[in-house]
Motif scaffolding. Structure first.
Motif, PDB file in Angstrom:
ATOM      1  N   ARG A   1      43.177  51.429  34.810  1.00  0.00           N
ATOM      2  CA  ARG A   1      42.917  50.029  34.451  1.00  0.00           C
ATOM      3  C   ARG A   1      44.199  49.313  34.010  1.00  0.00           C
ATOM      4  NH1 ARG A   1      40.292  49.117  30.160  1.00  0.00           N
ATOM      5  NH2 ARG A   1      39.395  47.148  30.877  1.00  0.00           N
TER       6      ARG A   1
ATOM      7  N   GLN B   1      44.176  45.317  34.230  1.00  0.00           N
ATOM      8  CA  GLN B   1      43.278  44.711  33.257  1.00  0.00           C
ATOM      9  C   GLN B   1      43.870  44.778  31.846  1.00  0.00           C
ATOM     10  OE1 GLN B   1      42.305  46.800  35.667  1.00  0.00           O
ATOM     11  NE2 GLN B   1      40.237  46.340  36.415  1.00  0.00           N
TER      12      GLN B   1
ATOM     13  N   HIS C   1      46.670  42.297  31.473  1.00  0.00           N
ATOM     14  CA  HIS C   1      46.130  40.952  31.289  1.00  0.00           C
ATOM     15  C   HIS C   1      45.547  40.779  29.887  1.00  0.00           C
ATOM     16  CE1 HIS C   1      42.933  37.853  31.578  1.00  0.00           C
ATOM     17  NE2 HIS C   1      43.825  37.217  32.335  1.00  0.00           N
ATOM     18  N   ASP C   2      44.841  41.783  29.405  1.00  0.00           N
ATOM     19  CA  ASP C   2      44.150  41.659  28.124  1.00  0.00           C
ATOM     20  C   ASP C   2      45.126  41.522  26.953  1.00  0.00           C
ATOM     21  OD1 ASP C   2      41.766  41.793  29.441  1.00  0.00           O
ATOM     22  OD2 ASP C   2      41.343  43.885  28.907  1.00  0.00           O
TER      23      ASP C   2
ATOM     24  N   GLN D   1      46.429  38.115  26.113  1.00  0.00           N
ATOM     25  CA  GLN D   1      45.485  37.186  25.485  1.00  0.00           C
ATOM     26  C   GLN D   1      45.040  37.607  24.087  1.00  0.00           C
ATOM     27  OE1 GLN D   1      42.422  37.125  28.615  1.00  0.00           O
ATOM     28  NE2 GLN D   1      43.175  35.112  29.223  1.00  0.00           N
TER      29      GLN D   1
ATOM     30  N   LEU E   1      38.484  31.292  44.746  1.00  0.00           N
ATOM     31  CA  LEU E   1      38.597  31.487  43.305  1.00  0.00           C
ATOM     32  C   LEU E   1      37.242  31.704  42.649  1.00  0.00           C
ATOM     33  CD1 LEU E   1      41.368  28.891  42.391  1.00  0.00           C
ATOM     34  CD2 LEU E   1      41.597  31.353  42.795  1.00  0.00           C
TER      35      LEU E   1
ATOM     36  N   LEU F   1      36.508  38.678  41.814  1.00  0.00           N
ATOM     37  CA  LEU F   1      37.700  38.365  41.018  1.00  0.00           C
ATOM     38  C   LEU F   1      37.425  38.515  39.522  1.00  0.00           C
ATOM     39  CD1 LEU F   1      39.059  35.229  42.909  1.00  0.00           C
ATOM     40  CD2 LEU F   1      40.025  37.530  42.917  1.00  0.00           C
ATOM     41  N   GLY F   2      38.388  39.144  38.850  1.00  0.00           N
ATOM     42  CA  GLY F   2      38.336  39.211  37.398  1.00  0.00           C
ATOM     43  C   GLY F   2      37.379  40.222  36.816  1.00  0.00           C
ATOM     44  N   ARG F   3      36.811  41.074  37.635  1.00  0.00           N
ATOM     45  CA  ARG F   3      35.859  42.060  37.127  1.00  0.00           C
ATOM     46  C   ARG F   3      36.598  43.255  36.515  1.00  0.00           C
ATOM     47  NH1 ARG F   3      30.710  41.807  38.266  1.00  0.00           N
ATOM     48  NH2 ARG F   3      30.508  44.052  38.013  1.00  0.00           N
ATOM     49  N   PRO F   4      36.014  43.906  35.530  1.00  0.00           N
ATOM     50  CA  PRO F   4      36.679  45.065  34.918  1.00  0.00           C
ATOM     51  C   PRO F   4      36.766  46.269  35.848  1.00  0.00           C
ATOM     52  CG  PRO F   4      34.472  44.778  34.008  1.00  0.00           C
ATOM     53  CD  PRO F   4      34.762  43.554  34.836  1.00  0.00           C
TER      54      PRO F   4
ATOM     55  N   HIS G   1      42.737  43.719  42.337  1.00  0.00           N
ATOM     56  CA  HIS G   1      42.889  42.922  43.551  1.00  0.00           C
ATOM     57  C   HIS G   1      44.315  42.394  43.694  1.00  0.00           C
ATOM     58  CE1 HIS G   1      41.833  40.211  40.301  1.00  0.00           C
ATOM     59  NE2 HIS G   1      40.561  40.535  40.394  1.00  0.00           N
TER      60      HIS G   1
END
Length: 346
Positions: free
Chosen positions: A132, A135, A138-139, A142, A302, A307-310, A314
């Protein structure tokens, strides 16, 4: 020895670092002239090369060339007449003229030029899917929450949150070592990928009805004769066949539905070899993890639910287009030319 390269910007659009490498190679044999055509001019090769009758080697890369052009190159011994990416062979009348004029001509003999780039990228997707990595990257931009490994009440429990543990145990996770990697394909890309995961300690098996026996040995993969059995054993499933009329949809919905729950699916060549509706359904239901560089819809809207799933990694279909692949494309063309010593004796 006079070598001339005539290149249209359309070639640079596909291979932006190709001419750089070609100049490096040709200059080893002597002087080379580079002629860049205007994108909108109606230029043909025979009109832009001065004294074409003195040219020994010609590289016409996406440039317009006619049989009348070739007639002007009376000393020409070897040539590359490269057309578009989709149609590498020259037009039939050009081939006939090259053969009639006794000019050796070369075209791209393989798709191996981007195999290393794609297979390494697929290995990266695999590791990212297991751990992961995107992810988590990205996390932590934030929030600092991913840094908190505390468990409720501060008391550890088997199979729960642990210190520095960030994998998702709903899906195949952890190391490549020890995993059952099951590959559909044993060609240029798949065999390299298989060798990488084999080197890392995976249990590797491959099914490919189109490949020869040595392909499996080179990859360090056990040859599986039955696709159904290959799929049912998978922890990491990697469909890696080129897209042809024979391979389109070769991984059916029945195959996708037979994958064990939690399987990591890696897509790095062509998505359409799979039943993407079935694959999407299982991914969106959190039954499979997907690490993909290729999709059934490109570019992905978009609003696409993938898109954006855990459980999805991609990337935008760029596994093969490295500078190194540009270089290899040119090298595979150029290595066909006769050694210089042979030319001087002829």
């Amino acid at each position: 020895m006079r070598s001339v390269i005539v290149v249209h910007p359309e070639f640079d659009r596909t291979w932006p670092f190709g001419i750089e490498r070609l100049l490096q190679l040709v200059k080893q044999d002597g002087p080379v002239e580079l002629i860049r055509l205007d994108a909108f001019a109606q230029s043909i090769v025979g009109d832009v090369v001065d004294q074409p009758e003195t040219v020994d080697r010609l590289f016409s890369l996406n440039a317009e060339i006619t049989t009348s052009c070739l007639e002007k190159f009376t000393s020409l011994k070897e040539a590359v007449i490269e057309c578009t990416f989709q149609r590498a062979l020259p037009k039939p009348e050009i081939i006939e003229a090259l053969n009639r004029l006794n000019i050796r001509w070369y075209t791209q003999p393989t798709e191996g030029f981007w195999s290393q780039s794609v297979s390494e990228f697929a290995l990266g997707l695999t590791i990212c899917g297991l751990r992961r990595i995107p992810q988590l990257h990205h996390d932590i931009i934030q929030s600092q929450k991913p840094w908190d490994y505390d468990v409720p009440g501060g008391i550890g429990a088997p199979g729960g949150r642990g210190f520095q543990f960030g994998d998702d145990t709903r899906f195949t996770n952890g190391t490549v070592e020890g995993k059952r990697v099951r590959i559909v394909g044993a060609g240029n890309i798949a065999s390299r990928y298989a060798s990488f995961v084999h080197m890392l300690g995976a249990d590797v098996a491959a099914w490919d009805p189109f490949a020869t026996e040595p392909s499996f040995h080179r990859a360090g993969a056990r040859k599986e004769w039955h696709l159904d059995r290959l799929i049912k054993e998978a922890e990491i499933f990697v469909p890696m066949l080129p897209l042809t009329t024979e391979t389109n949809g070769i991984i059916t919905s029945e195959h996708i539905n037979a994958l064990p729950k939690g399987t990591l699916v890696v897509l790095a060549t062509r998505a359409e070899i799979c039943d993407m509706n079935a694959l999407r359904k299982r991914v969106l239901e959190d039954e499979l993890c997907l690490a993909a560089d290729v999709f059934d819809i490109e570019p992905l809207p978009l609003s696409d639910p993938l898109l954006g799933r855990p459980n999805v990694i991609h990337t935008p279909h760029n596994a093969g287009r490295t500078k190194d692949a540009n270089y290899r494309f040119i090298e595979k063309l150029y290595e066909q030319f006769l050694p210089l010593a042979n030319k001087e004796r002829s």
